[in-house]
Enzyme design. Structure first.
Site: not given
Lengths: 204, 111
Positions: A112-113
């Site tokens: 989920s960068c």
């Protein structure tokens, strides 16, 4: 929740994972590895101070100032750091510009960068398997579900953020936004328009 | 994906207090230099993949459960704690909640 139930014999038991988190907190605090006050500060920062308004400010500036925009596209990390937007998960940022020829969209297939200093914590859908898997495979279909339909001759490019590089979309400045101040422009910039799953609002 | 379109109304950053807490613990440890964020992301990604084989993860509770599991495993591996310690403290907290009168602040008995 029966929080005001005065007959309740004992404190409400939090959910199972919350007890495990409390256990970790206690262990780490006792070892001196974390400070509970620092945790509160981190939560306050991400809940109240960091959010898409930061990214919107950057986008509005880029719409108003060609030199700023050129510098932003060249080296976003240092340009946004000069505005005070830096820190965790913002170490290396790249801004990709939407044009009539190319629409950009950001995903993180790894986990989920996300550019926290500019957008805050990602929304649930960004972290879902559905989005992470499908954004790459069928971006136009995903865009349609977000209510975004692009001209046929606009290509869609999907950028996969990683722990090292986080992308921010620079949406196209809406038609009819001439003469608006930077603050008024920033109000048109939505979070989703900077992820590429939305378009900026039209000026009223 | 059906809720993508309806997500235009503001939603809280963290849906549950414990999501915020586990997030903050991880960020604090990273800021203190206990691990690199890329190392964290890689481990977290592996957990998400494993959980994702069993069901489609929703990006909410599922996501933070994977997060918590990753953090527990990471700290155990680093020797900062053990499964046994975590279990003991978890039980101590449960006990504290169950024996604190409703409305009173819950404190852990010193152990």
């Amino acid at each position: 929740m029966p929080h005001d139930d005065h007959d309740h014999p004992h404190a409400l038991l939090p959910p199972e994972p919350a007890l495990r988190v409390k256990a970790l907190e206690t262990i780490l605090t006792r070892k001196g590895l974390i400070d509970p006050a620092a945790l509160d500060e981190i939560i306050d920062t991400y809940q109240n101070k960091i959010g898409p308004q930061n990214g919107a400010h950057v986008v509005a500036r880029a719409w108003s100032d060609p030199a700023f925009k050129a510098a932003l596209l060249e080296d976003a990390t240092s340009v946004v750091a000069d505005l005070g937007y830096y820190g965790r998960q913002g170490e290396h940022m790249v801004v990709v510009e939407n044009t009539p020829e190319q629409h950009n969209m950001v995903v993180c297939t790894l986990c989920s960068c996300y550019p926290w200093p500019l957008l805050g914590i990602p929304p649930g859908w960004y972290k879902s398997d559905a989005y992470r898997a499908r954004a790459v495979r069928e971006p136009r279909k995903v865009l349609a579900e977000f209510g975004v339909t692009l001209p046929k001759n606009t290509a869609v490019r999907v950028w996969d953020s990683t722990a090292e590089i986080r992308y921010l979309v620079l949406p196209m400045r809406p038609e009819g936004a001439d003469g608006l101040s930077e603050d008024e422009l920033a109000a048109l910039v939505t979070r989703d328009s900077m992820i590429g799953t939305g378009l900026p609002k039209e000026p009223s | 994906m059906s809720d993508c379109v309806t997500h235009t109304v503001p939603v809280p950053v963290f849906a549950e207090p414990w999501h915020a807490q586990v997030f903050a613990v991880t960020v604090a440890l990273n800021e203190a230099g206990r691990f690199d964020w890329s190392d964290w992301a890689e481990r977290f990604s592996t957990t998400l993949k494993r959980h994702g084989l069993k069901k489609e993860l929703d990006g909410g509770n599922d996501y933070f459960l994977a997060w918590l599991e990753t953090l527990e495993a990471f700290l155990t591996e680093q020797g900062e704690t053990s499964r046994k310690d975590i279990r003991a403290l978890r039980n101590a907290w449960e006990e504290a909640y169950l024996t604190t009168p409703h409305g009173q602040p819950v404190h852990l008995r010193q152990k």
